[in-house]
Scaffold this motif. Structure first.
Motif, mmCIF file in Angstrom:
data_model
loop_
_atom_site.group_PDB
_atom_site.id
_atom_site.type_symbol
_atom_site.label_atom_id
_atom_site.label_comp_id
_atom_site.label_asym_id
_atom_site.label_seq_id
_atom_site.Cartn_x
_atom_site.Cartn_y
_atom_site.Cartn_z
ATOM 1 N N GLY B 248 4.906 4.874 8.393
ATOM 2 C CA GLY B 248 4.160 5.751 7.482
ATOM 3 C C GLY B 248 4.427 5.413 6.030
ATOM 4 O O GLY B 248 3.504 5.307 5.220
ATOM 5 N N ASN B 249 5.711 5.201 5.699
ATOM 6 C CA ASN B 249 6.070 4.875 4.309
ATOM 7 C C ASN B 249 5.446 3.569 3.863
ATOM 8 O O ASN B 249 5.034 3.415 2.724
ATOM 9 C CB ASN B 249 7.588 4.777 4.160
ATOM 10 N N ALA B 252 1.815 3.487 2.451
ATOM 11 C CA ALA B 252 1.654 3.779 1.024
ATOM 12 C C ALA B 252 2.374 2.717 0.193
ATOM 13 O O ALA B 252 1.893 2.296 -0.853
ATOM 14 C CB ALA B 252 2.213 5.156 0.709
ATOM 15 N N ALA B 255 1.421 -1.386 -0.970
ATOM 16 C CA ALA B 255 0.592 -1.763 -2.123
ATOM 17 C C ALA B 255 1.268 -2.836 -2.971
ATOM 18 O O ALA B 255 0.595 -3.733 -3.480
ATOM 19 C CB ALA B 255 0.306 -0.530 -2.980
ATOM 20 N N VAL B 256 2.597 -2.764 -3.099
ATOM 21 C CA VAL B 256 3.284 -3.757 -3.949
ATOM 22 C C VAL B 256 3.214 -5.151 -3.320
ATOM 23 O O VAL B 256 3.011 -6.143 -4.014
ATOM 24 C CB VAL B 256 4.762 -3.371 -4.250
ATOM 25 N N ARG B 268 -3.581 -1.250 -1.837
ATOM 26 C CA ARG B 268 -4.260 -1.798 -3.012
ATOM 27 C C ARG B 268 -5.546 -1.017 -3.314
ATOM 28 O O ARG B 268 -5.902 -0.809 -4.477
ATOM 29 C CB ARG B 268 -4.580 -3.275 -2.738
ATOM 30 N N VAL B 271 -4.446 2.104 -5.155
ATOM 31 C CA VAL B 271 -4.020 1.834 -6.539
ATOM 32 C C VAL B 271 -5.224 1.483 -7.420
ATOM 33 O O VAL B 271 -5.355 1.989 -8.544
ATOM 34 C CB VAL B 271 -2.959 0.709 -6.558
ATOM 35 N N CYS B 285 -8.047 8.258 0.602
ATOM 36 C CA CYS B 285 -6.826 7.487 0.927
ATOM 37 C C CYS B 285 -5.643 8.425 1.154
ATOM 38 O O CYS B 285 -4.874 8.243 2.106
ATOM 39 C CB CYS B 285 -6.479 6.518 -0.200
ATOM 40 N N LEU B 286 -5.493 9.423 0.260
ATOM 41 C CA LEU B 286 -4.361 10.359 0.397
ATOM 42 C C LEU B 286 -4.417 11.048 1.750
ATOM 43 O O LEU B 286 -3.422 11.109 2.484
ATOM 44 C CB LEU B 286 -4.398 11.422 -0.708
ATOM 45 N N ILE B 289 -3.912 8.395 4.799
ATOM 46 C CA ILE B 289 -2.538 7.899 4.984
ATOM 47 C C ILE B 289 -1.624 9.021 5.467
ATOM 48 O O ILE B 289 -0.816 8.836 6.381
ATOM 49 C CB ILE B 289 -1.978 7.260 3.688
ATOM 50 N N ALA B 290 -1.789 10.224 4.864
ATOM 51 C CA ALA B 290 -0.943 11.358 5.289
ATOM 52 C C ALA B 290 -1.227 11.711 6.750
ATOM 53 O O ALA B 290 -0.294 11.988 7.519
ATOM 54 C CB ALA B 290 -1.181 12.557 4.386
#
Lengths: 272, 314
Positions: B248-249, B252, B255-256, B268, B271, B285-286, B289-290
């Motif tokens: 899960g982490n 999100a 992205a890096v 991405r 962001v 997206c929020l 993903i949640a």
């Protein structure tokens, strides 16, 4: 010396260096971190610029020092925000129970339902990517862990004799919480605060790397790494030093956290 | 077992509802007209009126929420301000891209880190344990984006074994697609290796201190039988829970990595949407993903009794 002792010394040393560099970086740097010098563009580390210069000829050591100051400032304020607010909500929730507990824990569970940085990203989208926006959003997500830990500790304490004795003596709930319950939360909070310190340095660097942190030209380790991506083949020092700064800071905090956990929680000593 | 499954399901549903409310409220905290925010610069009076009608933006907040949820059940998360594309299909496309990095990294990480963690616990405080734990601590102290850049420098620029950055679809060119994914997966694998190894070691140490292990050893069972037959299943439980949290982490946090290797993944997308103030995409997206995070952890919980049957019995 045992393993905890080694962790404490190495971790303490690395964190100490970070704090000293950050404190110096707040008041003095060898060069102006924002001053451009195109004659010295992408200069390799040498006598004039110990850690080289970036694509605008800015001194990298000075930028790293100011980046350390920014990281430490954001991390410290995030820890303070998360620990203070998390402790207030955690103690209130665990001590008062009833509907107050249910409301606080429902809100807390929502914060915990978002993975990692997601809630922070959502909040930054709303309030904007500023220094205080980052502190608020990171502080809120880490506060939820503090609430859980403190509430758990308080639940274990509220039926103990010394708490009941304080109530029998006629002390107000607030006094009992402050005088008798809060001191017992210090050990788990110290370990958690060390972890939050590391998480917030990493999160701040990640947000800066993504362009959602402190805005350039102000230097942060994350945005320095992000801008170095275009010069991987020309200036390896632009990649190495900011990354090394983040990693050594995190390593120091992780080692210190491990050592503190072993010292303050004897049950963990065997596992560690 | 049925009560256990039912209990977990009834815990997940209120959480999903609370997350939906939070995301709904979060976007409405932004000052200004939500319709104008959702249409962006391209808004005109007619478009604004149509959007207000569709989402009921001129009605009360609870009514708006009810309309939003009913549209959600129809898979309608609105359209992107930046591209005009429907939000949900875009999210699913990008999600599948992110999964191609995240899933192999976690699977490889687990396969390597769990045996190593158990081995370290078995050799507690020995040289091999200290070396493994030190390496794990070092690995998790290196931010993934820096690790990715170092691997790019070494394998992409210096040794030229793999292409520097890029992305190809498996349906178009499987070989190229595989090669492009090697470094991102390796980066995440190395980071998760540290996290999983430490957890596997800690939970194995906990299990090895229990009486039934002492009993098994006292019976004269060989160490490999004690470790794999008696310790493994109990020791793997906490690591299994951790894997759900990591997955899960990463959805999100990836992205890096997607930024370092210019991969068009879900992180991405989020962001970029924040930069573009593309609120329908941010909201989608929020929520997505949640919801995935909650569902993955629900699956982890439901499968937990496989490793520790006591959980379902309680």
């Amino acid at each position: 010396m045992n393993k905890s002792g080694i962790n404490l010394y190495i971790g303490g040393l690395l964190v100490g260096v970070l704090l000293v560099v950050a404190l110096i970086g707040m008041v003095w740097t060898p060069h102006d971190p924002l001053a451009m010098n195109f004659a010295a563009r992408l200069a390799a580390p040498g006598a004039a610029h110990w850690l080289g210069t970036d694509e605008f000829g800015r001194d990298q050591l000075s930028r790293l020092m100011q980046g350390a100051a920014t990281s430490v400032k954001i991390s410290a304020l995030t820890v303070i925000f998360a620990v203070v607010s998390g402790t207030v909500f955690g103690v209130t929730s665990g001590f008062l129970r009833g509907w107050v507990d249910r409301v606080i824990m429902a809100v807390n569970d929502v914060l915990l339902a978002f993975p990692g940085l997601l809630f922070a990203l959502g909040l930054l989208a709303v309030i904007g990517a500023t220094e205080y926006g980052i502190i608020l959003s990171l502080g809120l997500i880490y506060m939820s862990s503090v609430v859980r830990v403190v509430r758990g500790t308080v639940l274990g304490l509220r039926t103990r004799e010394f708490v009941e004795a304080s109530a029998v003596m006629g002390n107000a709930s607030l006094f009992t919480m402050w005088r008798h319950i809060l001191p017992n939360c210090v050990a788990p909070l110290t370990v958690l605060a060390t972890s939050i310190c590391g998480w917030s340095i990493l999160a701040e660097s990640s947000l800066s790397f993504l362009g959602l942190g402190v805005a350039p030209p102000a230097p942060t380790w994350g945005n320095m790494l992000a801008s170095s991506r275009g010069f991987l083949d020309q200036a390896v020092w632009l990649v190495v030093f900011p990354g090394l700064s983040i990693s050594l800071s995190l390593l120091g905090i992780n080692l210190l956290g491990d050592a503190l956990r072993d010292l303050l929680d004897p049950r963990m000593r065997k596992r560690a | 077992m049925f009560r256990f499954v039912l209990g977990r399901l009834t815990m997940a549903i209120p959480t999903l509802v609370l997350v939906a409310i939070t995301v709904f409220v979060l976007i409405r905290l932004i000052p200004g007209d939500p319709a104008a925010l959702m249409l962006g610069d391209a808004s005109d009076a007619q478009g604004l009126a149509a959007l207000r009608e569709r989402f009921g933006l001129d009605r009360s907040i609870p009514e708006q929420f009810a309309i939003w949820v009913s549209l959600l059940f129809q898979g309608d998360l609105g359209r992107s301000i930046a591209t005009g594309h429907e939000v949900l299909p875009s999210i699913i496309d990008r999600f599948l891209v992110s999964l191609r990095i995240v899933v192999p990294a976690i699977v490889l990480g687990t396969l390597v880190a769990v045996p190593l963690g158990m081995f370290a616990a078995w050799k507690q405080n020995g040289l091999r344990d200290v070396t493994l734990v030190s390496c794990a601590t070092l690995l998790l102290s290196i931010p993934t984006f820096w690790m990715g850049m170092l691997l790019l420098l070494l394998f992409g620029l210096h040794l030229r074994w793999v292409p520097i950055v890029g992305y190809a679809d498996f349906s178009e060119d499987p070989k190229r697609a595989f090669v492009y994914l090697v470094l991102p997966v390796l980066t995440l694998f190395l980071h998760e290796l540290g996290v999983i190894l430490r957890m596997a070691r800690a939970s194995t140490l906990e299990v090895l201190s229990l009486d039934y292990i002492t009993h098994a050893r006292a019976k004269g069972l060989p160490e490999h039988v004690v470790m794999w037959k008696h310790a493994f299943r109990n020791a793997f439980g906490p690591t299994w829970t951790l894997l759900g949290l990591i997955l899960g982490n990463l959805l999100a946090g990836v992205a890096v990595i997607e930024t370092v290797f210019t991969i068009p993944g879900l992180g991405r997308l989020l962001v970029d949407a924040i930069f573009a103030r593309d609120y329908p995409v941010i909201q989608g997206c929020l929520l997505f993903i949640a919801a995935i995070y909650i569902l993955v952890n629900l699956m982890v919980d439901l499968l937990y009794p496989f490793f520790d049957p006591r959980i379902a019995a309680r």
